[in-house]
Design a protein around this motif. Structure first.
Motif, PDB file in Angstrom:
ATOM      1  N   ILE A 102      -6.734  10.186  -3.076  1.00  0.00           N
ATOM      2  CA  ILE A 102      -5.447   9.554  -3.377  1.00  0.00           C
ATOM      3  C   ILE A 102      -5.589   8.761  -4.669  1.00  0.00           C
ATOM      4  CG2 ILE A 102      -5.935   7.495  -1.973  1.00  0.00           C
ATOM      5  CD1 ILE A 102      -2.938   7.476  -1.219  1.00  0.00           C
ATOM      6  N   SER A 103      -4.553   8.826  -5.494  1.00  0.00           N
ATOM      7  CA  SER A 103      -4.550   8.067  -6.734  1.00  0.00           C
ATOM      8  C   SER A 103      -3.115   7.673  -7.051  1.00  0.00           C
ATOM      9  CB  SER A 103      -5.155   8.883  -7.884  1.00  0.00           C
ATOM     10  OG  SER A 103      -4.391  10.054  -8.118  1.00  0.00           O
ATOM     11  N   SER A 152      -7.987  -0.161  -3.674  1.00  0.00           N
ATOM     12  CA  SER A 152      -8.934   0.307  -2.666  1.00  0.00           C
ATOM     13  C   SER A 152      -8.319   1.449  -1.879  1.00  0.00           C
ATOM     14  CB  SER A 152      -9.337  -0.833  -1.735  1.00  0.00           C
ATOM     15  OG  SER A 152      -8.206  -1.368  -1.086  1.00  0.00           O
ATOM     16  N   THR A 153      -9.159   2.389  -1.462  1.00  0.00           N
ATOM     17  CA  THR A 153      -8.678   3.589  -0.775  1.00  0.00           C
ATOM     18  C   THR A 153      -9.335   3.731   0.595  1.00  0.00           C
ATOM     19  OG1 THR A 153     -10.363   4.941  -1.845  1.00  0.00           O
ATOM     20  CG2 THR A 153      -8.214   4.799  -2.928  1.00  0.00           C
ATOM     21  N   ASN A 154      -8.714   4.531   1.421  1.00  0.00           N
ATOM     22  CA  ASN A 154      -9.204   4.744   2.771  1.00  0.00           C
ATOM     23  C   ASN A 154      -8.846   6.153   3.220  1.00  0.00           C
ATOM     24  OD1 ASN A 154     -10.402   3.966   5.257  1.00  0.00           O
ATOM     25  ND2 ASN A 154      -8.375   3.669   6.115  1.00  0.00           N
ATOM     26  N   GLU A 187      -0.478  11.846  11.497  1.00  0.00           N
ATOM     27  CA  GLU A 187      -1.752  11.183  11.267  1.00  0.00           C
ATOM     28  C   GLU A 187      -1.896  10.779   9.811  1.00  0.00           C
ATOM     29  OE1 GLU A 187      -5.309  13.529  11.691  1.00  0.00           O
ATOM     30  OE2 GLU A 187      -4.398  15.325  10.832  1.00  0.00           O
ATOM     31  N   LEU A 188      -2.575   9.666   9.612  1.00  0.00           N
ATOM     32  CA  LEU A 188      -2.847   9.166   8.279  1.00  0.00           C
ATOM     33  C   LEU A 188      -3.956   9.990   7.644  1.00  0.00           C
ATOM     34  CD1 LEU A 188      -2.473   6.852   6.147  1.00  0.00           C
ATOM     35  CD2 LEU A 188      -4.364   5.696   7.302  1.00  0.00           C
ATOM     36  N   VAL A 189      -3.765  10.412   6.401  1.00  0.00           N
ATOM     37  CA  VAL A 189      -4.813  11.153   5.704  1.00  0.00           C
ATOM     38  C   VAL A 189      -5.340  10.433   4.476  1.00  0.00           C
ATOM     39  CG1 VAL A 189      -4.098  13.416   6.546  1.00  0.00           C
ATOM     40  CG2 VAL A 189      -3.153  12.559   4.397  1.00  0.00           C
ATOM     41  N   ALA A 190      -4.597   9.461   3.949  1.00  0.00           N
ATOM     42  CA  ALA A 190      -5.089   8.716   2.797  1.00  0.00           C
ATOM     43  C   ALA A 190      -4.240   7.477   2.589  1.00  0.00           C
ATOM     44  CB  ALA A 190      -5.073   9.569   1.534  1.00  0.00           C
ATOM     45  N   ALA A 191      -4.862   6.436   2.071  1.00  0.00           N
ATOM     46  CA  ALA A 191      -4.146   5.206   1.773  1.00  0.00           C
ATOM     47  C   ALA A 191      -4.736   4.578   0.532  1.00  0.00           C
ATOM     48  CB  ALA A 191      -4.238   4.233   2.941  1.00  0.00           C
ATOM     49  N   ILE A 192      -3.879   3.946  -0.266  1.00  0.00           N
ATOM     50  CA  ILE A 192      -4.341   3.193  -1.427  1.00  0.00           C
ATOM     51  C   ILE A 192      -3.606   1.860  -1.439  1.00  0.00           C
ATOM     52  CG2 ILE A 192      -2.680   4.344  -2.970  1.00  0.00           C
ATOM     53  CD1 ILE A 192      -4.895   4.098  -5.169  1.00  0.00           C
ATOM     54  N   ALA A 248       0.845  -1.191   0.000  1.00  0.00           N
ATOM     55  CA  ALA A 248       0.000   0.000   0.000  1.00  0.00           C
ATOM     56  C   ALA A 248       0.881   1.243   0.000  1.00  0.00           C
ATOM     57  CB  ALA A 248      -0.917   0.024   1.221  1.00  0.00           C
ATOM     58  N   MET A 249       0.269   2.352  -0.415  1.00  0.00           N
ATOM     59  CA  MET A 249       0.917   3.662  -0.347  1.00  0.00           C
ATOM     60  C   MET A 249       0.048   4.547   0.529  1.00  0.00           C
ATOM     61  SD  MET A 249       3.662   3.467  -2.182  1.00  0.00           S
ATOM     62  CE  MET A 249       4.098   5.180  -2.479  1.00  0.00           C
ATOM     63  N   HIS A 250       0.698   5.363   1.323  1.00  0.00           N
ATOM     64  CA  HIS A 250      -0.029   6.208   2.274  1.00  0.00           C
ATOM     65  C   HIS A 250       0.462   7.651   2.208  1.00  0.00           C
ATOM     66  CE1 HIS A 250      -1.152   2.479   4.576  1.00  0.00           C
ATOM     67  NE2 HIS A 250       0.013   2.071   4.112  1.00  0.00           N
ATOM     68  N   TRP A 251      -0.435   8.549   2.560  1.00  0.00           N
ATOM     69  CA  TRP A 251      -0.073   9.938   2.855  1.00  0.00           C
ATOM     70  C   TRP A 251      -0.387  10.207   4.322  1.00  0.00           C
ATOM     71  CZ3 TRP A 251       2.601  13.288  -0.027  1.00  0.00           C
ATOM     72  CH2 TRP A 251       2.682  13.082  -1.408  1.00  0.00           C
ATOM     73  N   TYR A 252       0.582  10.787   5.006  1.00  0.00           N
ATOM     74  CA  TYR A 252       0.427  11.204   6.388  1.00  0.00           C
ATOM     75  C   TYR A 252       0.676  12.710   6.456  1.00  0.00           C
ATOM     76  CZ  TYR A 252       0.842   6.342   8.041  1.00  0.00           C
ATOM     77  OH  TYR A 252       0.653   4.996   8.281  1.00  0.00           O
TER      78      TYR A 252
END
Length: 122
Positions: free
Chosen positions: A69-70, A56-58, A46-51, A33-37
């Protein structure tokens, strides 16, 4: 060696938009997965987005509906489109690559970028 480089941060007024990019260099066979914090001064990261690898995204409720997120697998790049930015979104934004395997037989590990600053001011 995998490296992550974030870009796209800057100054923006409330209601404005920015698009962050996280470009991965080096050989990547797979990742989980890739994440933005983000981390604001005096606050926890803090986590702000994940793919995930399946696309699938969160998102947390604080950014849901405003952040997207893309990814572009051909470019090894993940994006964070941020709309309707507010002063509380001011923070350093970091990219994290989870479970990266440079080769099929590699053990998975995580990588972090150096961060890019987003400042929302009136």
């Amino acid at each position: 060696q995998v490296q992550l480089l974030e870009s796209g941060g800057g100054l923006v007024q409330p209601g404005g938009s920015l698009r962050l990019s996280c470009a991965a260099s080096g050989t990547i066979f797979s990742y989980d997965a890739m994440h933005w914090y983000r981390q604001a001064p005096g606050k926890q990261r803090e986590l702000v987005a994940a793919i995930a690898s399946d696309g699938s995204t969160n998102y947390p409720d604080s950014v849901k509906g405003r952040f997207t997120i893309s990814r572009d697998n051909a470019k090894n790049t993940v994006y964070l489109q941020m709309n309707n930015l507010q002063p509380e979104d001011t923070a350093a934004y970091y990219c994290r690559a989870q479970g990266v395997r440079p080769r099929r037989a590699s053990l998975p590990r995580d990588y972090w970028g150096q961060g890019t600053q987003v400042t929302v001011f009136s």
